[in-house]
Design a protein around this motif. Structure first.
Motif, PDB file in Angstrom:
ATOM      1  N   HIS A  97      38.272   8.205  39.303  1.00  0.00           N
ATOM      2  CA  HIS A  97      37.022   8.669  40.077  1.00  0.00           C
ATOM      3  C   HIS A  97      37.574   9.979  40.622  1.00  0.00           C
ATOM      4  N   GLY A  98      36.971  10.901  40.121  1.00  0.00           N
ATOM      5  CA  GLY A  98      37.560  12.233  40.470  1.00  0.00           C
ATOM      6  C   GLY A  98      38.842  12.576  40.108  1.00  0.00           C
ATOM      7  N   ASP A  99      39.704  12.922  41.112  1.00  0.00           N
ATOM      8  CA  ASP A  99      41.251  13.103  40.992  1.00  0.00           C
ATOM      9  C   ASP A  99      41.996  11.628  41.047  1.00  0.00           C
ATOM     10  N   ARG A 100      41.328  10.720  41.559  1.00  0.00           N
ATOM     11  CA  ARG A 100      42.100   9.418  41.972  1.00  0.00           C
ATOM     12  C   ARG A 100      41.906   8.453  40.896  1.00  0.00           C
ATOM     13  N   VAL A 101      43.313   7.567  40.705  1.00  0.00           N
ATOM     14  CA  VAL A 101      43.323   6.619  39.601  1.00  0.00           C
ATOM     15  C   VAL A 101      42.928   5.447  40.108  1.00  0.00           C
ATOM     16  N   ASP A 102      41.949   4.867  39.587  1.00  0.00           N
ATOM     17  CA  ASP A 102      41.463   3.572  40.009  1.00  0.00           C
ATOM     18  C   ASP A 102      42.315   2.098  39.528  1.00  0.00           C
ATOM     19  N   GLU A 103      42.486   2.279  38.255  1.00  0.00           N
ATOM     20  CA  GLU A 103      43.082   1.143  37.500  1.00  0.00           C
ATOM     21  C   GLU A 103      43.888   1.894  36.389  1.00  0.00           C
ATOM     22  N   VAL A 104      44.877   1.214  35.892  1.00  0.00           N
ATOM     23  CA  VAL A 104      45.366   1.682  34.663  1.00  0.00           C
ATOM     24  C   VAL A 104      45.730  -0.101  33.881  1.00  0.00           C
ATOM     25  N   ARG A 105      44.963   0.198  32.915  1.00  0.00           N
ATOM     26  CA  ARG A 105      44.625  -1.311  32.240  1.00  0.00           C
ATOM     27  C   ARG A 105      45.145  -1.218  30.645  1.00  0.00           C
ATOM     28  N   GLN A 106      45.910  -2.529  30.541  1.00  0.00           N
ATOM     29  CA  GLN A 106      46.102  -2.683  29.200  1.00  0.00           C
ATOM     30  C   GLN A 106      45.004  -3.793  28.683  1.00  0.00           C
ATOM     31  N   PRO A 107      44.050  -3.525  27.644  1.00  0.00           N
ATOM     32  CA  PRO A 107      43.137  -4.373  27.416  1.00  0.00           C
ATOM     33  C   PRO A 107      43.350  -5.584  26.537  1.00  0.00           C
ATOM     34  N   VAL A 108      42.666  -6.657  26.760  1.00  0.00           N
ATOM     35  CA  VAL A 108      42.907  -7.700  25.904  1.00  0.00           C
ATOM     36  C   VAL A 108      41.329  -7.864  25.282  1.00  0.00           C
ATOM     37  N   ASN A 109      41.024  -7.290  23.995  1.00  0.00           N
ATOM     38  CA  ASN A 109      39.838  -7.558  23.356  1.00  0.00           C
ATOM     39  C   ASN A 109      39.619  -8.493  22.497  1.00  0.00           C
ATOM     40  N   VAL A 110      38.464  -9.140  22.265  1.00  0.00           N
ATOM     41  CA  VAL A 110      38.140  -9.793  21.200  1.00  0.00           C
ATOM     42  C   VAL A 110      36.945  -9.254  20.562  1.00  0.00           C
ATOM     43  N   CYS A 111      37.158  -9.006  19.318  1.00  0.00           N
ATOM     44  CA  CYS A 111      36.331  -8.199  18.482  1.00  0.00           C
ATOM     45  C   CYS A 111      35.470  -9.093  17.748  1.00  0.00           C
ATOM     46  N   LEU A 112      34.246  -9.427  17.945  1.00  0.00           N
ATOM     47  CA  LEU A 112      33.107 -10.244  17.413  1.00  0.00           C
ATOM     48  C   LEU A 112      32.428  -9.601  16.101  1.00  0.00           C
ATOM     49  N   ARG A 113      32.224 -10.363  15.323  1.00  0.00           N
ATOM     50  CA  ARG A 113      31.257 -10.101  14.330  1.00  0.00           C
ATOM     51  C   ARG A 113      29.708 -10.380  14.540  1.00  0.00           C
ATOM     52  N   ALA A 114      28.880  -9.387  14.561  1.00  0.00           N
ATOM     53  CA  ALA A 114      27.666  -9.944  14.999  1.00  0.00           C
ATOM     54  C   ALA A 114      26.575  -9.147  14.013  1.00  0.00           C
ATOM     55  N   ARG A 115      25.333  -9.705  14.048  1.00  0.00           N
ATOM     56  CA  ARG A 115      24.175  -9.219  13.084  1.00  0.00           C
ATOM     57  C   ARG A 115      23.119  -8.904  14.090  1.00  0.00           C
ATOM     58  N   LEU A 116      22.431  -7.831  13.580  1.00  0.00           N
ATOM     59  CA  LEU A 116      21.162  -7.303  14.336  1.00  0.00           C
ATOM     60  C   LEU A 116      20.088  -8.340  14.157  1.00  0.00           C
ATOM     61  N   ILE A 117      19.342  -8.381  15.228  1.00  0.00           N
ATOM     62  CA  ILE A 117      18.370  -9.467  15.226  1.00  0.00           C
ATOM     63  C   ILE A 117      17.105  -8.608  15.768  1.00  0.00           C
ATOM     64  N   GLY A 118      17.095  -7.602  16.381  1.00  0.00           N
ATOM     65  CA  GLY A 118      16.106  -7.036  16.916  1.00  0.00           C
ATOM     66  C   GLY A 118      16.374  -5.867  17.915  1.00  0.00           C
ATOM     67  N   GLY A 119      15.505  -5.351  18.520  1.00  0.00           N
ATOM     68  CA  GLY A 119      15.518  -4.077  19.469  1.00  0.00           C
ATOM     69  C   GLY A 119      15.523  -2.836  18.723  1.00  0.00           C
ATOM     70  N   GLU A 120      15.752  -1.859  19.471  1.00  0.00           N
ATOM     71  CA  GLU A 120      15.594  -0.522  19.262  1.00  0.00           C
ATOM     72  C   GLU A 120      16.586   0.556  19.889  1.00  0.00           C
ATOM     73  N   ALA A 121      17.033   1.300  19.311  1.00  0.00           N
ATOM     74  CA  ALA A 121      18.000   2.374  19.810  1.00  0.00           C
ATOM     75  C   ALA A 121      17.552   2.992  21.253  1.00  0.00           C
ATOM     76  N   ARG A 122      18.435   2.616  22.319  1.00  0.00           N
ATOM     77  CA  ARG A 122      17.952   3.072  23.648  1.00  0.00           C
ATOM     78  C   ARG A 122      19.388   3.096  24.328  1.00  0.00           C
ATOM     79  N   PRO A 123      19.920   4.382  24.074  1.00  0.00           N
ATOM     80  CA  PRO A 123      21.133   4.448  24.731  1.00  0.00           C
ATOM     81  C   PRO A 123      21.105   4.393  26.417  1.00  0.00           C
ATOM     82  N   GLU A 124      21.825   3.622  27.187  1.00  0.00           N
ATOM     83  CA  GLU A 124      21.893   3.539  28.720  1.00  0.00           C
ATOM     84  C   GLU A 124      22.782   4.789  29.054  1.00  0.00           C
ATOM     85  N   PRO A 125      22.179   6.024  29.831  1.00  0.00           N
ATOM     86  CA  PRO A 125      22.859   6.998  29.872  1.00  0.00           C
ATOM     87  C   PRO A 125      24.291   6.963  30.662  1.00  0.00           C
ATOM     88  N   SER A 126      24.398   5.978  31.477  1.00  0.00           N
ATOM     89  CA  SER A 126      25.721   5.921  32.137  1.00  0.00           C
ATOM     90  C   SER A 126      26.967   5.168  31.065  1.00  0.00           C
TER      91      SER A 126
END
Length: 164
Positions: A97-126
């Motif tokens: 945040h600004g010049d301040r380090v909030d966290e230094v993370r080593q991630p553990v990620n579970v990557c899932l296969r998924a299939r599209l079932i609906g919705g439409e492209a709507r990016p969340e700006p944040s």
């Protein structure tokens, strides 16, 4: 527009700061009927990625992947399998945040296969500035962090889960 949070990803970098935390996250590998891959451009570092986010208390990894995909892209998906578990100490993420380090993370990620079932492209700006369905042949045209690219490449080339 000034961004509140900035993210810096390191990969196999001896100058990367030491992690202060490890947190679980879920990502989803989603392809459409034409074989294109769902990508979004992150708002905090301008890199392309697959939908990804932290696992919240009270939810499963699968629920996290579904929720994050909808929050970041507007699309509804269902989990249909596992790409792999990615926890390489070569990947370190600094959140600032600004010049301040909030966290230094080593991630553990579970990557899932998924299939599209609906919705439409709507990016969340944040979260995302752009959303695209990308032909795998054109992935080299996108700035994708090596840790994310490893998940994508494995998802494209193998049906067997990878544990790293």
């Amino acid at each position: 527009m000034t961004r509140k949070t900035r993210r810096i990803d390191y990969w196999q970098d001896p100058a990367a700061p030491e992690p202060t935390s490890r947190k679980p996250s879920a990502s989803v590998f989603v392809r459409d009927d034409q074989g294109r891959l769902l990508l979004l451009k992150r708002a905090d570092n301008d890199l392309w990625t697959i939908p990804t986010g932290g696992v919240k208390k009270g939810e499963t990894v699968g629920q996290t992947g579904v929720r994050e995909c909808h929050e970041e892209t507007g699309y509804h998906v269902e989990v249909v399998g596992l790409v792999g578990v990615f926890s390489s100490p070569d990947h370190v993420i600094v959140y600032m945040h600004g010049d301040r380090v909030d966290e230094v993370r080593q991630p553990v990620n579970v990557c899932l296969r998924a299939r599209l079932i609906g919705g439409e492209a709507r990016p969340e700006p944040s979260e995302a500035t752009e959303i695209r369905w990308v032909d795998p042949e054109h992935l080299d045209d996108y700035g994708i962090h090596p840790a994310i690219r490893a998940r994508i490449d494995h998802g494209l080339t193998s049906s067997e889960p990878q544990i790293l």
